[in-house]
Structure formats: structure tokens, C-alpha cells
Write an enzyme that holds these catalytic residues in place. Structure first.
Site, PDB file in Angstrom:
ATOM      1  N   CYS A   1      13.360  11.930   5.881  1.00 10.08           N
ATOM      2  CA  CYS A   1      13.611  11.526   7.059  1.00 10.08           C
ATOM      3  C   CYS A   1      15.014  11.489   7.405  1.00 10.08           C
ATOM      4  O   CYS A   1      15.387  11.744   8.625  1.00 10.08           O
ATOM      5  CB  CYS A   1      13.186  10.062   7.290  1.00 10.08           C
ATOM      6  SG  CYS A   1      14.190   8.902   5.850  1.00 10.08           S
TER       7      CYS A   1
ATOM      8  N   GLU B   1       9.985  16.008  15.781  1.00 16.20           N
ATOM      9  CA  GLU B   1      10.057  15.803  14.282  1.00 16.20           C
ATOM     10  C   GLU B   1       9.077  17.000  13.607  1.00 16.20           C
ATOM     11  O   GLU B   1       7.976  16.952  13.740  1.00 16.20           O
ATOM     12  CB  GLU B   1       9.874  14.558  13.708  1.00 16.20           C
ATOM     13  CG  GLU B   1      10.244  14.459  12.269  1.00 16.20           C
ATOM     14  CD  GLU B   1       9.947  13.040  11.688  1.00 16.20           C
ATOM     15  OE1 GLU B   1       8.716  12.421  11.881  1.00 16.20           O
ATOM     16  OE2 GLU B   1      10.595  12.406  10.792  1.00 16.20           O
TER      17      GLU B   1
ATOM     18  N   LYS C   1       0.978  -1.232   0.017  1.00 10.19           N
ATOM     19  CA  LYS C   1       0.191   0.143   0.027  1.00 10.19           C
ATOM     20  C   LYS C   1       0.798   1.230   0.079  1.00 10.19           C
ATOM     21  O   LYS C   1       1.543   1.357   0.835  1.00 10.19           O
ATOM     22  CB  LYS C   1      -0.819   0.016   1.191  1.00 10.19           C
ATOM     23  CG  LYS C   1      -2.015   1.297   1.087  1.00 10.19           C
ATOM     24  CD  LYS C   1      -2.498   1.242   2.437  1.00 10.19           C
ATOM     25  CE  LYS C   1      -1.861   2.335   3.458  1.00 10.19           C
ATOM     26  NZ  LYS C   1      -1.748   3.731   2.535  1.00 10.19           N
TER      27      LYS C   1
ATOM     28  N   GLU D   1      10.600   1.552   9.828  1.00  4.34           N
ATOM     29  CA  GLU D   1      11.516   2.552   9.611  1.00  4.34           C
ATOM     30  C   GLU D   1      10.887   4.034   9.944  1.00  4.34           C
ATOM     31  O   GLU D   1       9.875   4.285   9.014  1.00  4.34           O
ATOM     32  CB  GLU D   1      12.155   2.816   7.893  1.00  4.34           C
ATOM     33  CG  GLU D   1      12.856   1.631   7.625  1.00  4.34           C
ATOM     34  CD  GLU D   1      14.309   1.346   8.351  1.00  4.34           C
ATOM     35  OE1 GLU D   1      14.593   2.391   8.930  1.00  4.34           O
ATOM     36  OE2 GLU D   1      14.729   0.144   8.574  1.00  4.34           O
TER      37      GLU D   1
HETATM   38  P1  NDP Z   1       2.413   7.820   8.322  1.00  3.05           P
HETATM   39  O1  NDP Z   1       2.834   6.918   9.575  1.00  3.05           O
HETATM   40  O2  NDP Z   1       1.198   8.649   8.591  1.00  3.05           O
HETATM   41  O3  NDP Z   1       1.833   6.941   7.035  1.00  3.05           O
HETATM   42  C1  NDP Z   1       2.876   6.055   6.518  1.00  3.05           C
HETATM   43  C2  NDP Z   1       2.077   4.874   5.893  1.00  3.05           C
HETATM   44  O4  NDP Z   1       1.451   4.008   6.979  1.00  3.05           O
HETATM   45  C3  NDP Z   1       0.923   5.341   4.859  1.00  3.05           C
HETATM   46  O5  NDP Z   1       0.839   4.524   3.869  1.00  3.05           O
HETATM   47  C4  NDP Z   1      -0.393   5.441   5.698  1.00  3.05           C
HETATM   48  O6  NDP Z   1      -1.508   5.479   5.064  1.00  3.05           O
HETATM   49  C5  NDP Z   1      -0.034   4.173   6.578  1.00  3.05           C
HETATM   50  N1  NDP Z   1      -0.784   3.869   7.726  1.00  3.05           N
HETATM   51  C6  NDP Z   1      -1.455   4.723   8.388  1.00  3.05           C
HETATM   52  N2  NDP Z   1      -2.240   4.247   9.693  1.00  3.05           N
HETATM   53  C7  NDP Z   1      -1.996   2.994   9.319  1.00  3.05           C
HETATM   54  C8  NDP Z   1      -2.523   1.964   9.963  1.00  3.05           C
HETATM   55  N3  NDP Z   1      -3.349   1.887  11.185  1.00  3.05           N
HETATM   56  N4  NDP Z   1      -2.180   0.680   9.664  1.00  3.05           N
HETATM   57  C9  NDP Z   1      -1.266   0.311   8.398  1.00  3.05           C
HETATM   58  N5  NDP Z   1      -0.885   1.437   7.829  1.00  3.05           N
HETATM   59  C10 NDP Z   1      -1.090   2.733   8.377  1.00  3.05           C
HETATM   60  O7  NDP Z   1       3.570   8.522   7.892  1.00  3.05           O
HETATM   61  P2  NDP Z   1       3.718   9.530   6.654  1.00  3.05           P
HETATM   62  O8  NDP Z   1       3.176   9.258   5.428  1.00  3.05           O
HETATM   63  O9  NDP Z   1       3.145  10.789   7.144  1.00  3.05           O
HETATM   64  O10 NDP Z   1       5.400   9.786   6.527  1.00  3.05           O
HETATM   65  C11 NDP Z   1       6.008  10.893   7.083  1.00  3.05           C
HETATM   66  C12 NDP Z   1       6.840   9.943   7.959  1.00  3.05           C
HETATM   67  O11 NDP Z   1       7.536   8.959   7.477  1.00  3.05           O
HETATM   68  C13 NDP Z   1       7.724  10.778   8.949  1.00  3.05           C
HETATM   69  O12 NDP Z   1       7.619  10.457  10.234  1.00  3.05           O
HETATM   70  C14 NDP Z   1       9.199  10.419   8.556  1.00  3.05           C
HETATM   71  O13 NDP Z   1      10.131  10.538   9.360  1.00  3.05           O
HETATM   72  C15 NDP Z   1       8.872   8.917   8.347  1.00  3.05           C
HETATM   73  N6  NDP Z   1       9.993   8.563   7.320  1.00  3.05           N
HETATM   74  C16 NDP Z   1      10.941   7.713   7.557  1.00  3.05           C
HETATM   75  C17 NDP Z   1      11.867   7.077   6.976  1.00  3.05           C
HETATM   76  C18 NDP Z   1      12.856   6.162   7.472  1.00  3.05           C
HETATM   77  O14 NDP Z   1      13.487   5.510   6.461  1.00  3.05           O
HETATM   78  N7  NDP Z   1      13.068   5.985   8.646  1.00  3.05           N
HETATM   79  C19 NDP Z   1      11.926   7.615   5.352  1.00  3.05           C
HETATM   80  C20 NDP Z   1      10.876   8.451   5.034  1.00  3.05           C
HETATM   81  C21 NDP Z   1       9.939   8.976   6.024  1.00  3.05           C
HETATM   82  P3  NDP Z   1      -2.030   6.666   4.774  1.00  3.05           P
HETATM   83  O15 NDP Z   1      -1.157   8.017   4.720  1.00  3.05           O
HETATM   84  O16 NDP Z   1      -2.366   6.401   3.261  1.00  3.05           O
HETATM   85  O17 NDP Z   1      -3.323   6.901   5.388  1.00  3.05           O
END
Ligand code: NDP
Length: 481
Positions: free
Chosen positions: A282, A384, A173, A248
Site C-alpha cells: 500500500c 490504485e 480473519k 487502513e
Molecule cells: P480487500 O479489501 O479485497 O480485502 C481485505 C480483507 O477484507 C480480506 O480479508 C477480505 O476477505 C476481507 N473482506 C472482503 N469483503 C469483506 C466484507 N464484506 N466484510 C468483511 N471483510 C471483507 O483488499 P485486498 O485483500 O485486495 O488487499 C489489497 C488492498 O489493501 C489494496 O487496496 C491496498 O492498498 C490495501 N492495503 C492497505 C494498507 C494500509 O495500511 N493502508 C496496507 C496493505 C494493503 P477475502 O479477500 O478473504 O475475501
């Protein structure tokens, strides 16, 4: 209006319940496509397709699986320009960045893991005259890959490619905020001849679609990149089901600038590490600690470069800063700017929403923002923000810099600027960061372990780590004689 579709069992299909979500272009604030709001029924169909495809896919020699992945990589390269345009439109990032970083890296992910699986070996422990012990690494089965919006195709493929390479089938997803290139990838997988059901892409929101993936009993592992809070929720849900987890998560990365560094290079790269992708990587360094004796020259040069960062339509060649990904995210970042004022910070640059003319009049643009005068312990320096907001802080000793750098709950990445080799390694070892760059930033070799310490994650991706994650080791012992 374009309606994206799910990719299930080798076909592009509408969501079972027929419901769609709006997809908004961040640069204009307008809805420009619709994406499936998939439910448990769609996820169940994707898992069933993956389970049906699994026996044949895992039985295929690694070389043949690899050939298909390399074919997908070639198709991504062929489609570089349309994919870059789509990524820029969907995410708000400058198209130049999508063209030079996001899309080439997505192609590399498939090429790298497609070939890496052919060189993946397991251990043998020979006990002379007594026994032969060897380890077989079986693919885990059907796995779930969930990715965020900041580097959409780049991070999506970073998970999918190693899973497929070792013989797993995938239910994936992308973020609902940036679904477009994942949809285009489904079309390329069909063209490449990827067998039906091997990869399934289910679109939708986290609490609905994502939740259905993490809860599905047939999904053996979850590879997740996203926010720390979501990671915590996923761990709470999936761990009692004994799913393997790779998380991550967020970061609050420090840049340590010592007085003996190459100042010009440190300033130039710190501009990138602060504001690339509008600070929504990130790995961006948002806390810049500078040795006091060069604080003023660094600040002057840094601010001069910030003034040259043009905020503009991401689709225009001259734009160095595009739009933030959504209005909600823009408001979150603005709330931290407000907090920085409340916490006593002095604004050195930016700080305001940008209103452009014409097509982008309703876009989510923000000035690159710099503060000084904040304590290392304040919320702005601990939480963050994930936007184009950085703080400058002078330090007096190496120990002080290390203590401040380590003073958050995160531990993803850090950057050290110095010409002193001994200090570079000493400081690197003392930092609680999964990744440390010395005199560079975002230098990536796909063979190296990637991931964070503390609340920045659990497990590592990249190279052998990813291949190990998606496999289950089995130890076999043969008694000799
Ligand atoms: P989110 O945690 O909001 O979302 C990440 C993914 O998880 C999306 O596809 C989201 O769906 C999905 N998701 C949300 N809730 C659930 C659930 N209950 N069950 C399963 N999946 C779920 O992060 P963001 O998209 O806002 O991304 C930003 C964050 O990602 C920042 O904190 C950043 O630091 C981190 N990040 C970390 C990296 C690393 O390698 N450590 C690299 C890049 C980013 P949807 O958004 O479609 O609702």
C-alpha cells in the site's frame, strides 16, 4: 492435500459446514491446499470462545500477557525459514523478501506490543485542592481484525498483537488468498500456551466469513486493512452498530524527486518503492514526479535498474520479482496497462505478462512496467493499480509537484528527495499524506502513527495509537476535601 483449519477456543477445528475453498500458489497457478469456508456458525463459535476467555485475559497483569506475546514472537523467529517459505508460496513474493521483511516484522509486532503494553500509561489531571481527574483505559472486549493478502502475516499480527496486549480477545480473519501463515501462527499460539479463546482465527471469504465478523453484535471494534471499497462497505455496516473502526485502505502514492537530491540514492530507493513485492504494498510509490532538469538522467538510470530486475520463481534466490497474487489481480493490473496505452502513455519498460518455463509455466508473472507521457489527471495516475506499474512525469515548480501529488482521492504515503532541509519540511507539511518519508522509503519505527488521510483510511495504527484504539477511556473525578 493439506486442509487448513480454523483456530477456535484454543483448538484447530474444521469448518462447521465442512466446506473448503481452494488455495492457489500464484507462481504455478495450481491449487495446493484447502482452507475453511467458514460461515456465521464458525464466527459465532469464535465469538463465544472469545467472550468466555475475556474476563481472565483482561484481568491478567500486562506483564504476563506481554510474556506470552514475547513467547509467540520467539517462536516466529525460530520458525523463520518455514514461515518465509510458506509466505512466498502462498503470496508469490520472493522468499528473500519474506525472510528479511515479512516474517521478522511479524515477530517484531508481537515483541513490540507485548512490551509496549507494560509502558502504556493514562492521563491524570490534578486540580489543586479541588479534584483529581484520572483516565482509566479499559480493553474494548472482543474485537475483529481483518487483513489483506499483500503482507499476510505482517499485517495480520500488526492488528492482533496490540489488541491482545491491552487485554482484548480477538476474532481474526486473514485474506482467503493468503491463509497459510495465519494457520501456522495458530499452531505457534497453541505451543506458546496462549489461553484458549483469547485469539481465534476464522478462515474464509470476505462476503461470508468477513461479513459475519463485522455484523456480529458482540464484536466491539473492527480493525481492517484492505481496499477502499471494502472499507466503505465495512463502515456502512459497522458504524450504525456503533462499533469502533480503524480503516487502513488504499493508496496512490507520489515520489517527488527534486534536482538537488542524491540521484543515485533516489533511483535505487525508487526502484524498491516502485517494485518491492511486485508493487503490491500500500506504501509503494506509483507516481514519480521528477524536476525537469534531472528528468532524463533519472529516467536513464531508473530504466537501467528496471532492466536488471529478474522475474522468476519466488522460491529461487536470484528472483527479484515474483508472481502477482492471483490471476484476477494480474488481469486487473494488465487492464491498467491497456488503459495507460489508451490514455496516451509511452511505454518505457515492461508491459507484458511473463511466461516462465517449467514449474512456473502457469504462474501470474508480469514485467516491471514504466510509462511516461501521461497527464497527472488521467485515470492511470489517479486510481490504485497495486502492481508493478509506475509513471514518470517531469515537473517545473515545487507548487506544481505538490498540486499533482495531492491530486488524488488517496493520501497514504509520499516520498520527497531533496538535500534542501527547508524545502523538505515545507513540502512535507503541504502534502495530504498520513506518512511522509524524506530521502528514504518504508523506514518504519513501530512507535510512529501509521495511516492515511482522505480515502486512504480512518484512524491510525502503530505505537500508542493502536493501544488507544483497542481501549475505551473512562474519566473518573474525585472531589478533594
Ligand atoms: P480487500 O479489501 O479485497 O480485502 C481485505 C480483507 O477484507 C480480506 O480479508 C477480505 O476477505 C476481507 N473482506 C472482503 N469483503 C469483506 C466484507 N464484506 N466484510 C468483511 N471483510 C471483507 O483488499 P485486498 O485483500 O485486495 O488487499 C489489497 C488492498 O489493501 C489494496 O487496496 C491496498 O492498498 C490495501 N492495503 C492497505 C494498507 C494500509 O495500511 N493502508 C496496507 C496493505 C494493503 P477475502 O479477500 O478473504 O475475501
Amino acid at each position: 492435500m493439506l486442509k487448513l483449519q480454523n483456530y477456535i477456543n484454543g483448538q484447530l477445528v474444521p469448518p462447521a459446514a465442512g466446506r473448503y475453498l481452494d488455495n492457489i500458489e500464484p507462481a504455478t497457478g495450481q491449487v495446493y491446499s484447502l482452507l475453511p469456508d467458514s460461515n456465521t456458525q464458525d464466527v459465532a463459535a469464535a465469538v463465544a470462545a472469545a467472550e468466555a476467555a475475556l474476563p481472565a485475559w483482561r484481568a491478567l497483569p500486562a506483564e504476563e500477557r506481554g510474556r506470552l506475546l514475547v513467547r509467540i514472537s520467539e517462536l516466529i523467529e525460530r520458525e523463520l525459514e518455514p514461515l518465509a517459505q510458506a509466505e512466498s508460496k502462498d503470496n508469490g513474493k520472493p522468499v528473500s523478501l519474506a525472510r528479511t521483511v515479512d516474517i521478522p516484522r511479524a515477530a517484531s509486532n508481537f515483541a513490540f506490543f507485548g512490551t509496549a503494553a507494560q509502558h502504556f500509561a493514562s492521563e491524570t489531571h490534578f486540580q489543586e485542592g479541588v479534584a483529581l481527574n484520572y483516565t482509566v483505559r479499559h480493553p474494548l472486549g472482543v474485537v475483529g481484525c481483518i487483513s489483506p493478502w499483500n503482507l499476510p502475516l505482517y499485517l495480520f499480527t500488526w492488528k492482533i498483537a496490540p489488541a491482545l496486549a491491552v487485554g482484548c480477545c480477538v476474532v481474526a480473519k486473514p485474506s482467503e488468498i493468503t491463509p497459510h501463515t495465519a494457520f501456522l501462527l495458530s499452531e505457534l499460539c497453541i505451543e506458546a500456551g496462549l489461553p484458549a479463546g483469547v485469539l481465534n482465527i476464522v478462515h474464509g471469504a470476505g462476503p461470508g466469513t468477513g461479513q459475519a465478523i463485522i455484523e456480529h453484535p458482540a464484536i466491539k471494534a473492527i480493525s481492517f486493512t484492505g481496499g477502499t471499497k471494502t472499507g466503505e462497505h465495512i463502515a456502512r455496516t459497522a458504524a450504525p452498530m456503533f462499533k469502533k473502526l480503524s480503516l487502513e485502505l488504499g493508496g496512490k502514492n507520489p515520489n517527488l524527486i527534486f534536482a538537488d537530491c542524491d540521484l543515485t540514492e533516489a533511483v535505487n530507493i525508487s526502484i524498491r518503492s516502485s517494485f518491492a513485492n511486485q508493487g503490491q504494498i500500500c506504501l509503494c510509490g506509483s507516481r514519480i514526479f521528477i524536476e525537469r532538469s534531472i528528468y532524463e538522467p533519472f529516467k536513464a538510470a531508473f530504466l537501467e535498474r528496471v532492466a536488471g530486475l529478474t522475474v522468476g520463481d519466488p522460491l529461487e534466490a536470484g528472483s527479484r520479482q515474483g508472481a502477482l497474487v492471483s490471476e484476477a489481480h494480474l488481469l486487473k493490473v494488465l487492464s491498467y496497462i491497456e488503459l495507460a496505452h489508451e490514455e496516451g502513455g509511452t511505454l518505457l519498460a515492461g508491459g507484458k505478462r511473463v511466461h516462465l518455463e517449467g514449474r512456473c509455466a502457469n504462474g501470474f508473472f508480469l514485467e516491471p512496467t514504466v510509462f511516461e507521457g501521461l497527464t497527472p489527471e488521467c485515470r492511470v495516475n489517479k486510481e490504485e493499480i497495486f502492481g508493478p506499474v509506475v509513471t514518470l512525469t517531469p515537473f517545473d515548480t515545487e507548487e506544481e509537484a505538490i498540486t499533482w501529488a495531492n491530486g488524488t482521492d488517496y493520501g497514504l504515503a509520499a516520498t520527497i528527495w531533496t538535500r534542501d532541509l527547508n524545502r523538505a519540511h515545507r513540502v512535507a507539511h503541504a502534502l495530504h499524506s498520513g506518512i511522509v518519508w524524506i530521502n528514504t522509503w518504508l523506514h518504519r519505527d513501530l512507535r510512529t502513527p501509521f495511516g492515511g488521510m482522505k480515502n486512504s483510511g480512518v484512524g491510525r495504527e502503530g505505537g500508542l495509537e493502536a493501544l488507544r484504539f483497542f481501549t475505551e477511556p473512562q474519566s473518573i473525578t474525585l472531589k478533594l476535601g
